[in-house]
Design a protein around this motif. Structure first.
Motif, PDB file in Angstrom:
ATOM      1  N   GLY A   1       0.797  -1.220   0.000  1.00  0.00           N
ATOM      2  CA  GLY A   1       0.000   0.000   0.000  1.00  0.00           C
ATOM      3  C   GLY A   1       0.830   1.271   0.000  1.00  0.00           C
ATOM      4  N   LYS A   2       1.986   1.216   0.649  1.00  0.00           N
ATOM      5  CA  LYS A   2       2.810   2.414   0.687  1.00  0.00           C
ATOM      6  C   LYS A   2       3.571   2.611  -0.623  1.00  0.00           C
ATOM      7  CE  LYS A   2       4.347   3.534   5.223  1.00  0.00           C
ATOM      8  NZ  LYS A   2       5.419   3.252   6.184  1.00  0.00           N
ATOM      9  N   TYR A   3       3.706   1.565  -1.371  1.00  0.00           N
ATOM     10  CA  TYR A   3       4.366   1.660  -2.675  1.00  0.00           C
ATOM     11  C   TYR A   3       3.420   1.080  -3.721  1.00  0.00           C
ATOM     12  CZ  TYR A   3       7.956   2.035   0.821  1.00  0.00           C
ATOM     13  OH  TYR A   3       8.647   2.409   1.937  1.00  0.00           O
ATOM     14  N   PRO A   4       2.339   1.792  -4.007  1.00  0.00           N
ATOM     15  CA  PRO A   4       1.278   1.183  -4.841  1.00  0.00           C
ATOM     16  C   PRO A   4       1.716   0.890  -6.260  1.00  0.00           C
ATOM     17  CG  PRO A   4       0.538   3.230  -3.786  1.00  0.00           C
ATOM     18  CD  PRO A   4       2.018   3.171  -3.632  1.00  0.00           C
ATOM     19  N   TYR A   5       2.974   1.232  -6.608  1.00  0.00           N
ATOM     20  CA  TYR A   5       3.422   0.867  -7.949  1.00  0.00           C
ATOM     21  C   TYR A   5       3.730  -0.616  -8.073  1.00  0.00           C
ATOM     22  CZ  TYR A   5       7.490   2.582  -5.353  1.00  0.00           C
ATOM     23  OH  TYR A   5       8.418   2.850  -4.373  1.00  0.00           O
TER      24      TYR A   5
ATOM     25  N   GLU B   1       5.689   7.625  -8.721  1.00  0.00           N
ATOM     26  CA  GLU B   1       5.136   8.657  -7.864  1.00  0.00           C
ATOM     27  C   GLU B   1       3.760   9.098  -8.339  1.00  0.00           C
ATOM     28  OE1 GLU B   1       8.083  11.674  -6.973  1.00  0.00           O
ATOM     29  OE2 GLU B   1       6.567  13.160  -7.488  1.00  0.00           O
TER      30      GLU B   1
ATOM     31  N   VAL C   1       1.594   6.062  -6.817  1.00  0.00           N
ATOM     32  CA  VAL C   1       1.167   6.587  -5.516  1.00  0.00           C
ATOM     33  C   VAL C   1      -0.058   7.493  -5.645  1.00  0.00           C
ATOM     34  CG1 VAL C   1       1.851   7.916  -3.503  1.00  0.00           C
ATOM     35  CG2 VAL C   1       3.503   6.414  -4.619  1.00  0.00           C
TER      36      VAL C   1
ATOM     37  N   THR D   1       7.153   7.408   4.884  1.00  0.00           N
ATOM     38  CA  THR D   1       5.910   7.698   4.182  1.00  0.00           C
ATOM     39  C   THR D   1       5.729   6.898   2.903  1.00  0.00           C
ATOM     40  OG1 THR D   1       6.848   9.508   2.927  1.00  0.00           O
ATOM     41  CG2 THR D   1       5.912  10.051   5.065  1.00  0.00           C
ATOM     42  N   THR D   2       4.501   6.882   2.465  1.00  0.00           N
ATOM     43  CA  THR D   2       4.107   6.226   1.233  1.00  0.00           C
ATOM     44  C   THR D   2       4.827   6.862   0.059  1.00  0.00           C
ATOM     45  OG1 THR D   2       1.941   5.891   2.155  1.00  0.00           O
ATOM     46  CG2 THR D   2       2.112   5.764  -0.212  1.00  0.00           C
ATOM     47  N   GLY D   3       5.411   6.062  -0.724  1.00  0.00           N
ATOM     48  CA  GLY D   3       5.955   6.596  -1.980  1.00  0.00           C
ATOM     49  C   GLY D   3       7.461   6.679  -2.122  1.00  0.00           C
TER      50      GLY D   3
ATOM     51  N   ASP E   1      -0.352  10.736  -2.249  1.00  0.00           N
ATOM     52  CA  ASP E   1      -0.770  11.865  -3.058  1.00  0.00           C
ATOM     53  C   ASP E   1      -0.065  13.154  -2.649  1.00  0.00           C
ATOM     54  OD1 ASP E   1      -2.029  12.981  -5.141  1.00  0.00           O
ATOM     55  OD2 ASP E   1      -3.981  13.201  -4.183  1.00  0.00           O
ATOM     56  N   TYR E   2       1.236  13.094  -2.488  1.00  0.00           N
ATOM     57  CA  TYR E   2       2.077  14.265  -2.194  1.00  0.00           C
ATOM     58  C   TYR E   2       1.729  14.948  -0.875  1.00  0.00           C
ATOM     59  CZ  TYR E   2       3.234  13.668  -7.062  1.00  0.00           C
ATOM     60  OH  TYR E   2       3.638  13.131  -8.250  1.00  0.00           O
TER      61      TYR E   2
ATOM     62  N   ARG F   1      17.121  10.578  -8.125  1.00  0.00           N
ATOM     63  CA  ARG F   1      16.247   9.648  -8.804  1.00  0.00           C
ATOM     64  C   ARG F   1      16.055  10.057 -10.255  1.00  0.00           C
ATOM     65  NH1 ARG F   1      10.186   9.896  -7.319  1.00  0.00           N
ATOM     66  NH2 ARG F   1      10.477  11.717  -8.625  1.00  0.00           N
TER      67      ARG F   1
END
Lengths: 483, 308
Positions: free
Chosen positions: A234-238, A440, A444, B249-251, B256-257, B272
């Motif tokens: 879930g934290k890396y939905p990619y 991203e 995400v 955090t997510t991502g 969603d930023y 990156r």
């Protein structure tokens, strides 16, 4: 931390998202540091002291200078370094007078970025992991050597066969960016799809579902027993695309995926995309997603799944190694190509996403590029490939090399899935062409929000199409097209 | 010997100033220079592009979002952390009930124990703290939701870091938790140097604890509070906020930023996306924000120095 190829591929980049590197990243952060790095940029001089070519023989088709030093930097990740050390030993045997400098590190970027800037990179690099250097930029700035000589050289085992002809489908194409030159060699081979426990399905008295109605039926049955249908990182939905993209390909055909990769206008508005998004959204609506999933990272979701809290998990073949310590002995790990919608899908059931992973490159400014390529040629012998598969539980780019060794359940199932797929292997490139867009934005901000129920499929599609259009217009990134 | 004075002073200053110029000032100048180029960070060739990076930055929605979050961090975190730290250190040093035969001012019972406990998070590396909290925030099996279930709140199971409305607050809570101890110790040291007879006099006049805090402790501690404020603001804009956002955090930076901050954005662009020049541009913006923050705090906090 036992991950494998997760990160090689833009999409699974979190595989090696571990503590040490992140804290190390801290040190690279501040403005002054950025200045230091940049200090290297202006000091870069060209070093033209390349090794002279050696004598071209049947044993030495790449004309390696047998006294020149060869430097090989390996990413020390989930695959470890043993497989490469073994291959280095063979190189040393074949060229006893050559000195081989082998090193393995997790910090590819921090170690090698300054050397690229100075124009003194090593001869062979496994450019992988969380600190992978952006391939698009390396290619765009002419920092990599064309590997075509290697691909056209006779293979290590059979002089009548070119290296190119011993590889699995898609490996060569993946190394191309635009046009013929092959810049990257993906040594490992990853199978993406829906991972599950055959034992858990047997307990429900079910088979892996081939249509979405069957999928919903299986999930409903599981829900009655208190098991969730799906979970994901879930934290890396990619990670969701690992099963969603091939499903889109299956439903709408390869063209839909190609259009997405090419950032064509309205590519995401295709009915197949919409249908698949709605199918996945239904999993959320009906409560088939493990509770709390949007707050789980990849390891936590894999652990919950291995504990039997959820049936299905979109992932890649590294999951077997990465979650080895939580997957029970009798789990009977299996992978399937994604479930489609129904019989009107454009491609048959079995259509799967498989592609190269663990990218090796030879820098353009390397002193001994022939040596780097020769090292790769050695690694592509049947014996080396076999030892790789046996040691790290992953297939390699070498087509074959699985006979005579005992395959783990996941590996065996992946092999079977590939056989079932035959030619129906899809390979969405968006995750190595446009990392930011894929991870991203689509991952995400798009899919993650939709699967958490904070956005409808229609909203998600509009948002993602907006991101794609933005990327297509962005002049600061290089754009690629399917040939 | 008068004529040799300056040479003498210069002799002492040359080394440190030289080092400072080489390792601090020069990189700053370079970064600013690189923000006008199209350098990727992966190859030595680049060219000047004028103000392109800056115009791009001003149109970049994510940049504005990260700026907004960073500013929120810079304002809220020092406020919360320092208020908490002042309260704790006051209770530890001055806030105790007066005990028969004891000193006039003393901390609450067990204050030396609390002092150690508050300092504890400071011993842990921020990366470890972030990782521990990432586990605690796990909605499925994390400590917080388990605790909620344990006390019968089965219906209250937030997604924490997975919820765009909560994620930023979750991150801030971790930063407060991990830094408050340092300021407790810092302020405790400051309070220990305030003469006890001032308190004694105030107490004789019948001042309450609240009054002694605002009339004696805070004014005499003002210098320390002010530098603590700047320090905390820089932490909140810089490395500490990067670490927690990147790890937890997510991502990262999502969902969603909702948690992206300027330092994270610098990192993502440079390491990156291979856009080092654009990253330095954001870095320059971050430099401006940090300097402005320090200037404002110094300006607002200017007071006459009290001698005691």
């Amino acid at each position: 931390m036992g991950s494998t190829s997760a990160a090689n591929h833009g999409g699974g980049g979190v595989g090696r998202r571990d503590l040490i590197k992140r804290s190390a990243a801290l040190g690279l952060l501040t403005l002054p540091t950025a200045g230091f790095l940049s200090a290297c940029a202006s000091s870069g001089g060209d070093s033209q002291d390349k090794a002279k070519a050696g004598k071209k023989t049947a044993q030495n088709p790449l004309a390696v200078n047998d006294t020149a030093q060869m430097e090989f930097v390996l990413f020390d990740g989930g695959f470890g370094k043993e497989y490469a050390e073994d291959a280095v030993k063979i190189y040393e045997q074949n060229f006893p007078k050559a000195e081989v400098k082998f090193s393995a590190t997790q910090k590819i970027q921090s170690t090698l970025q300054p050397r690229f800037n100075q124009g003194t990179p090593p001869d062979l690099i496994d450019n992988s992991g969380a600190e992978q250097m952006d391939m698009g930029v390396l290619v765009g700035k002419n920092q990599l050597a064309d590997l075509t000589p290697l691909l056209d050289a006779p293979s290590y085992d059979d002089p009548d066969k070119k290296v190119r002809d011993t590889l699995r489908p898609g490996i060569v194409e993946m190394g191309q960016f635009d046009g013929d030159p092959v810049w990257i060699f993906y040594y490992a081979y990853t199978v993406y799809g829906v991972w599950y426990s055959q034992k858990a399905l047997n307990a429900l008295d079910e088979q892996y579902p081939e249509t979405w109605d069957q999928m919903l039926a299986v999930c409903a049955k599981a829900k009655k027993k208190g098991i969730a249908g799906w979970t994901y990182a879930g934290k890396y939905p990619y990670y969701i695309p690992f099963s969603l993209y091939p499903m889109i390909g299956k439903v709408g055909g390869r063209d839909v995926l190609d259009a997405i990769d090419n950032l064509e206008p309205n590519a995401w508005k295709h009915p197949a995309v919409k249908a698949c998004f709605e199918a996945y959204y239904e999993l959320y609506k009906k409560g088939y997603i493990l509770k709390g999933t949007p707050g789980l990272d990849h390891i936590q979701s894999q652990t919950a799944w291995a504990q039997g809290k959820a049936l299905f998990l979109p992932n890649g073949s590294w999951v077997e190694n990465e979650s080895a310590n939580v997957i029970p002995e009798d789990f009977d790990l299996a992978v399937s190509a994604p479930t489609g919608l129904d019989s009107s899908d454009r491609m048959p059931f079995g259509t799967i996403w498989a592609s190269g992973a663990e990218p090796f490159v030879v820098p353009a400014k390397a002193k001994n590029p022939a040596g780097g390529m020769e090292q790769l040629r050695i690694m592509l012998s049947e014996a080396s490939s076999k030892s790789f598969t046996a040691k790290v539980k992953s297939l390699s780019a070498y087509n074959g090399g699985t006979t005579g060794i005992i395959l783990t359940p996941g590996l065996k199932s992946g092999q079977a899935a590939l056989e079932k797929a035959g030619d129906n292997v899809v390979n969405p490139r968006i995750q190595d062409w446009y990392v930011k867009l894929q991870k991203e934005q689509i991952g995400v901000a798009g899919l993650g929000e939709m699967m958490a129920g904070r956005m409808t499929p229609a909203e998600a599609i509009t948002k993602i199409q907006g991101f794609a259009d933005e990327a297509a217009k962005d002049t600061s990134i290089k754009h690629y097209k399917h040939q | 010997m008068q004529h040799g004075k300056y040479r003498f002073i210069v002799g002492f200053l040359a080394m440190p100033l030289g080092l400072y110029a080489l390792f601090v000032v020069w990189p700053f100048i370079q970064s600013i220079y690189y923000s006008f180029t199209d350098w990727t960070g992966l190859s030595p060739d680049f060219k000047m592009v004028g103000l392109d990076n800056y115009t791009r930055m001003f149109d970049d929605k994510i940049f504005w979002k990260s700026l907004q979050h960073s500013l929120l961090f810079a304002v809220l975190l020092p406020l919360v952390t320092i208020s908490l730290a002042l309260f704790f250190s006051f209770m530890i040093n001055v806030g105790g009930r007066r005990r028969r035969g004891g000193p006039v001012v003393s901390g609450v019972r067990g204050s030396s124990f609390y002092k150690i406990v508050y300092f504890f998070p400071q011993v842990l590396s921020i990366a470890i703290v972030a990782l521990l909290f990432a586990f605690a925030y796990n909605p499925d099996s994390g400590a917080i939701n388990s605790l909620l279930r344990g006390i019968g709140l089965d219906s209250v199971q937030p997604l924490w870091l997975g919820d765009p409305n909560l994620a930023l607050w979750c991150v801030m809570a971790v930063l407060v938790w991990s830094t408050v101890g340092f300021f407790v110790v810092l302020f405790s040291a400051g309070m220990a140097s305030i003469p006890a007879d001032l308190y004694e006099a105030a107490l004789l006049d019948g001042a309450s604890r609240v009054t002694t805090f605002f009339r004696i402790t805070l004014p005499l501690l003002w210098d320390t509070v002010q530098s603590g404020w700047v320090y905390m603001g820089i932490l909140a804009l810089g490395a500490e906020s990067f670490a927690v956002v990147q790890i937890m955090t997510t991502g990262p930076g999502g969902p969603d930023y909702s948690t992206t901050v300027m330092v994270l954005y610098v990192y993502q662009k440079a390491f990156r996306d291979g856009q080092a020049a654009y990253a330095t541009t954001i870095g320059v913006a971050l430099l401006v924000v940090t300097l402005a923050f320090a200037a404002i705090v110094m300006r607002l906090g200017r007071r006459e120095r009290l001698e005691y």
